[in-house]
Design a protein around this motif. Structure first.
Motif, PDB file in Angstrom:
ATOM      1  N   ILE A 146       0.840  -1.213   0.000  1.00  0.00           N
ATOM      2  CA  ILE A 146       0.000   0.000   0.000  1.00  0.00           C
ATOM      3  C   ILE A 146       0.861   1.244   0.000  1.00  0.00           C
ATOM      4  CG2 ILE A 146      -1.712   1.295   1.326  1.00  0.00           C
ATOM      5  CD1 ILE A 146      -2.795  -1.382   2.342  1.00  0.00           C
ATOM      6  N   ASN A 147       1.862   1.280   0.858  1.00  0.00           N
ATOM      7  CA  ASN A 147       2.698   2.470   0.956  1.00  0.00           C
ATOM      8  C   ASN A 147       3.563   2.654  -0.284  1.00  0.00           C
ATOM      9  OD1 ASN A 147       3.203   4.674   2.748  1.00  0.00           O
ATOM     10  ND2 ASN A 147       5.249   3.853   3.138  1.00  0.00           N
ATOM     11  N   GLY A 148       3.856   1.550  -0.976  1.00  0.00           N
ATOM     12  CA  GLY A 148       4.656   1.666  -2.201  1.00  0.00           C
ATOM     13  C   GLY A 148       3.837   1.951  -3.436  1.00  0.00           C
ATOM     14  N   GLY A 149       2.513   2.048  -3.311  1.00  0.00           N
ATOM     15  CA  GLY A 149       1.673   2.368  -4.449  1.00  0.00           C
ATOM     16  C   GLY A 149       1.370   1.194  -5.343  1.00  0.00           C
ATOM     17  N   VAL A 150       1.736  -0.030  -4.941  1.00  0.00           N
ATOM     18  CA  VAL A 150       1.453  -1.198  -5.757  1.00  0.00           C
ATOM     19  C   VAL A 150       0.002  -1.618  -5.591  1.00  0.00           C
ATOM     20  CG1 VAL A 150       2.099  -3.602  -6.203  1.00  0.00           C
ATOM     21  CG2 VAL A 150       3.856  -1.927  -5.583  1.00  0.00           C
ATOM     22  N   LEU A 151      -0.497  -1.572  -4.370  1.00  0.00           N
ATOM     23  CA  LEU A 151      -1.884  -1.922  -4.061  1.00  0.00           C
ATOM     24  C   LEU A 151      -2.642  -0.630  -3.788  1.00  0.00           C
ATOM     25  CD1 LEU A 151      -3.790  -4.350  -3.610  1.00  0.00           C
ATOM     26  CD2 LEU A 151      -3.183  -4.238  -1.188  1.00  0.00           C
ATOM     27  N   THR A 152      -3.541  -0.290  -4.688  1.00  0.00           N
ATOM     28  CA  THR A 152      -4.218   1.017  -4.623  1.00  0.00           C
ATOM     29  C   THR A 152      -5.652   0.921  -4.139  1.00  0.00           C
ATOM     30  OG1 THR A 152      -4.845   0.813  -6.957  1.00  0.00           O
ATOM     31  CG2 THR A 152      -2.765   1.928  -6.456  1.00  0.00           C
ATOM     32  N   ILE A 153      -6.049  -0.232  -3.581  1.00  0.00           N
ATOM     33  CA  ILE A 153      -7.414  -0.360  -3.088  1.00  0.00           C
ATOM     34  C   ILE A 153      -7.639   0.566  -1.895  1.00  0.00           C
ATOM     35  CG2 ILE A 153      -9.082  -1.977  -2.104  1.00  0.00           C
ATOM     36  CD1 ILE A 153      -7.706  -4.191  -3.595  1.00  0.00           C
ATOM     37  N   PHE A 154      -6.650   0.687  -1.045  1.00  0.00           N
ATOM     38  CA  PHE A 154      -6.749   1.520   0.150  1.00  0.00           C
ATOM     39  C   PHE A 154      -5.823   2.716  -0.012  1.00  0.00           C
ATOM     40  CE2 PHE A 154      -7.414  -2.884   1.450  1.00  0.00           C
ATOM     41  CZ  PHE A 154      -8.693  -2.805   1.983  1.00  0.00           C
ATOM     42  N   ALA A 155      -6.301   3.859   0.405  1.00  0.00           N
ATOM     43  CA  ALA A 155      -5.513   5.087   0.347  1.00  0.00           C
ATOM     44  C   ALA A 155      -5.321   5.617   1.753  1.00  0.00           C
ATOM     45  CB  ALA A 155      -6.210   6.144  -0.514  1.00  0.00           C
ATOM     46  N   PRO A 156      -4.075   5.791   2.207  1.00  0.00           N
ATOM     47  CA  PRO A 156      -3.844   6.331   3.547  1.00  0.00           C
ATOM     48  C   PRO A 156      -4.437   7.735   3.680  1.00  0.00           C
ATOM     49  CG  PRO A 156      -1.834   5.387   2.641  1.00  0.00           C
ATOM     50  CD  PRO A 156      -2.826   5.446   1.519  1.00  0.00           C
ATOM     51  N   PHE A 180      -5.386   4.006  10.732  1.00  0.00           N
ATOM     52  CA  PHE A 180      -5.493   3.339   9.440  1.00  0.00           C
ATOM     53  C   PHE A 180      -4.517   2.175   9.352  1.00  0.00           C
ATOM     54  CE2 PHE A 180      -3.766   2.886   5.134  1.00  0.00           C
ATOM     55  CZ  PHE A 180      -4.912   2.584   4.415  1.00  0.00           C
ATOM     56  N   TRP A 181      -3.256   2.426   9.667  1.00  0.00           N
ATOM     57  CA  TRP A 181      -2.266   1.361   9.547  1.00  0.00           C
ATOM     58  C   TRP A 181      -2.459   0.293  10.615  1.00  0.00           C
ATOM     59  CZ3 TRP A 181      -0.389   0.900   5.112  1.00  0.00           C
ATOM     60  CH2 TRP A 181      -0.053   2.005   4.333  1.00  0.00           C
ATOM     61  N   GLY A 182      -2.914   0.683  11.793  1.00  0.00           N
ATOM     62  CA  GLY A 182      -3.231  -0.325  12.797  1.00  0.00           C
ATOM     63  C   GLY A 182      -4.370  -1.226  12.353  1.00  0.00           C
ATOM     64  N   THR A 183      -5.381  -0.634  11.697  1.00  0.00           N
ATOM     65  CA  THR A 183      -6.511  -1.426  11.199  1.00  0.00           C
ATOM     66  C   THR A 183      -6.084  -2.352  10.076  1.00  0.00           C
ATOM     67  OG1 THR A 183      -8.039   0.359  11.786  1.00  0.00           O
ATOM     68  CG2 THR A 183      -8.822  -1.290  10.215  1.00  0.00           C
ATOM     69  N   ILE A 184      -5.246  -1.861   9.165  1.00  0.00           N
ATOM     70  CA  ILE A 184      -4.751  -2.716   8.076  1.00  0.00           C
ATOM     71  C   ILE A 184      -3.988  -3.908   8.649  1.00  0.00           C
ATOM     72  CG2 ILE A 184      -3.092  -2.824   6.177  1.00  0.00           C
ATOM     73  CD1 ILE A 184      -5.669  -1.514   5.379  1.00  0.00           C
ATOM     74  N   GLY A 185      -3.124  -3.655   9.616  1.00  0.00           N
ATOM     75  CA  GLY A 185      -2.378  -4.753  10.228  1.00  0.00           C
ATOM     76  C   GLY A 185      -3.288  -5.721  10.959  1.00  0.00           C
ATOM     77  N   PHE A 186      -4.288  -5.187  11.680  1.00  0.00           N
ATOM     78  CA  PHE A 186      -5.208  -6.045  12.418  1.00  0.00           C
ATOM     79  C   PHE A 186      -5.992  -6.942  11.465  1.00  0.00           C
ATOM     80  CE2 PHE A 186      -9.310  -6.936  14.395  1.00  0.00           C
ATOM     81  CZ  PHE A 186      -8.916  -7.430  15.626  1.00  0.00           C
ATOM     82  N   LEU A 187      -6.504  -6.375  10.377  1.00  0.00           N
ATOM     83  CA  LEU A 187      -7.252  -7.172   9.404  1.00  0.00           C
ATOM     84  C   LEU A 187      -6.362  -8.207   8.727  1.00  0.00           C
ATOM     85  CD1 LEU A 187      -9.509  -4.444   7.741  1.00  0.00           C
ATOM     86  CD2 LEU A 187     -10.160  -6.167   9.432  1.00  0.00           C
ATOM     87  N   ALA A 188      -5.106  -7.852   8.474  1.00  0.00           N
ATOM     88  CA  ALA A 188      -4.186  -8.816   7.852  1.00  0.00           C
ATOM     89  C   ALA A 188      -3.944 -10.010   8.764  1.00  0.00           C
ATOM     90  CB  ALA A 188      -2.869  -8.130   7.511  1.00  0.00           C
ATOM     91  N   GLY A 193      -2.218  -7.501  -5.464  1.00  0.00           N
ATOM     92  CA  GLY A 193      -1.195  -6.471  -5.518  1.00  0.00           C
ATOM     93  C   GLY A 193      -0.302  -6.592  -6.731  1.00  0.00           C
ATOM     94  N   GLY A 194      -0.169  -7.808  -7.263  1.00  0.00           N
ATOM     95  CA  GLY A 194       0.671  -7.977  -8.446  1.00  0.00           C
ATOM     96  C   GLY A 194      -0.004  -7.539  -9.723  1.00  0.00           C
ATOM     97  N   THR A 195      -1.349  -7.368  -9.701  1.00  0.00           N
ATOM     98  CA  THR A 195      -2.069  -6.993 -10.912  1.00  0.00           C
ATOM     99  C   THR A 195      -2.576  -5.556 -10.877  1.00  0.00           C
ATOM    100  OG1 THR A 195      -4.120  -7.869  -9.977  1.00  0.00           O
ATOM    101  CG2 THR A 195      -2.782  -9.360 -11.295  1.00  0.00           C
ATOM    102  N   ASP A 196      -2.775  -4.992  -9.662  1.00  0.00           N
ATOM    103  CA  ASP A 196      -3.263  -3.619  -9.577  1.00  0.00           C
ATOM    104  C   ASP A 196      -2.174  -2.646 -10.007  1.00  0.00           C
ATOM    105  OD1 ASP A 196      -5.615  -4.543  -8.708  1.00  0.00           O
ATOM    106  OD2 ASP A 196      -5.397  -3.915  -6.607  1.00  0.00           O
TER     107      ASP A 196
END
Length: 324
Positions: A254-264, A291-299, A313-316
């Motif tokens: 997400i932070n590298g812009g590879v996965l754009t589903i979520f925006a910080p 936001f980042w705590g929630t992403i980590g918790f869901l992961a 993430g490899g296709t977005d």
């Protein structure tokens, strides 16, 4: 001078109490230590070829064989009290069976056979409960170890992140420090999510054994509970480690812009200005941590969800990518 032996005796009692306390703690965590294995014949003072015992073998071979197996399993029970109670109950049942084996009355023999079966079933239930206790306690111990290890790893990661740039005569600027903090918050959320996932989905950790009934509907003899507790301890902290890696992987995508589903809600560059932070910047900073705590918790909470995002993430592609 006369009080010296009394003082030595008091010190010895205190040392013995401390030793017993340490032993009880060790048994609570890892189970009672293994004892010298013995057969039912040895416990009852019979020889293997004793006529009374041989008569019982000829009368109830399957039932006595099951009791022998349960007796051997009871000597490996996780809790010392369960080990003693089950062994004592089985010894009394066999002793009564030996007495009844010499009786030719059909009803008396039938009652004795039923009692042997009831005692065997009760012992099997006690050993099942003991194995479930060993499994659950091992799992909880592993999860607790993973949770205790998490802040240690977080502190070490932050220290390494601060120390490595200094080796190259550099230092982390405000954006890099915020990115590192966001990564650690996501990392901690992954550990919490993994623990919560195990607590919710594994209400009965003993189900992992998938023990099936044996022949005739009789349940198999439980596995070694001490070994089971060790396996579940490893499973507990392994789940926490999986939560760490899943959360960190999603943070990088997400932070590298590879996965754009979520925006910080805020980027470190936007929060690190020359002037003081405004009220809106403070709100964005707090939202970023949540936001980042929630992403980590869901992961950590849902491995399938996290693995699905990793595959996507490899296709977005970012909207500004020419290939999109």
């Amino acid at each position: 001078m006369r009080t010296a032996p009394a003082d030595e005796g008091a010190v010895g009692r205190v040392g013995a109490q401390r030793t017993r306390r340490v032993r009880r703690i060790g048994e609570w965590l890892a189970g009672a230590p293994a004892s010298e294995p013995r057969t039912l014949a040895d416990a009852l003072g019979f020889a293997e070829n004793a006529p009374d015992l041989q008569r019982l073998w000829r009368w109830q071979p399957q039932q006595l064989d099951r009791i022998e197996q349960l007796y051997a399993a009871a000597q490996r029970a996780f809790e010392r009290r369960t080990r003693e109670d089950v062994c004592r109950a089985l010894e009394q049942a066999v002793r009564g069976g030996v007495r009844m084996a010499s009786v030719e009355h059909a009803e008396t023999r039938a009652a004795a056979a039923e009692r042997l079966g009831d005692e065997a079933d009760a012992a099997a239930r006690r050993l099942d409960a003991d194995a479930a206790l060993a499994s659950g306690r091992g799992l909880n111990t592993g999860l607790a170890f993973g949770m205790v290890l998490s802040p240690v790893v977080l502190v070490l990661a932050f220290a390494v992140g601060e120390a490595v740039p200094a080796l190259f005569d550099s230092r982390l600027a405000c954006p890099e420090q915020l990115s590192l903090m966001h990564a650690l918050v996501c990392f901690a959320g992954g550990a919490l999510g993994a623990v919560f996932s195990v607590i919710v989905r594994l209400r009965n950790a003993y189900q992992l054994m998938h023990r099936a009934p044996g022949r005739g509907g009789v349940r198999n003899i439980p596995a070694d509970p001490r070994q089971l507790a060790q396996i579940m301890r490893q499973e507990g902290w392994y789940r926490v480690v999986v939560g760490w890696f899943l959360a960190t992987s999603l943070f990088l995508l997400i932070n590298g812009g590879v996965l754009t589903i979520f925006a910080p809600p805020a980027t470190p560059a936007g929060l690190c200005g020359a002037g003081p932070l405004s009220m809106a910047d403070h709100e964005a900073l707090i939202k970023a941590f949540f936001f980042w705590g929630t992403i980590g918790f869901l992961a950590g909470l849902n491995e399938r969800w996290a693995y699905g995002l990793l595959r996507r993430g490899g296709t977005d592609r970012h909207p500004s990518d020419p290939a999109s």
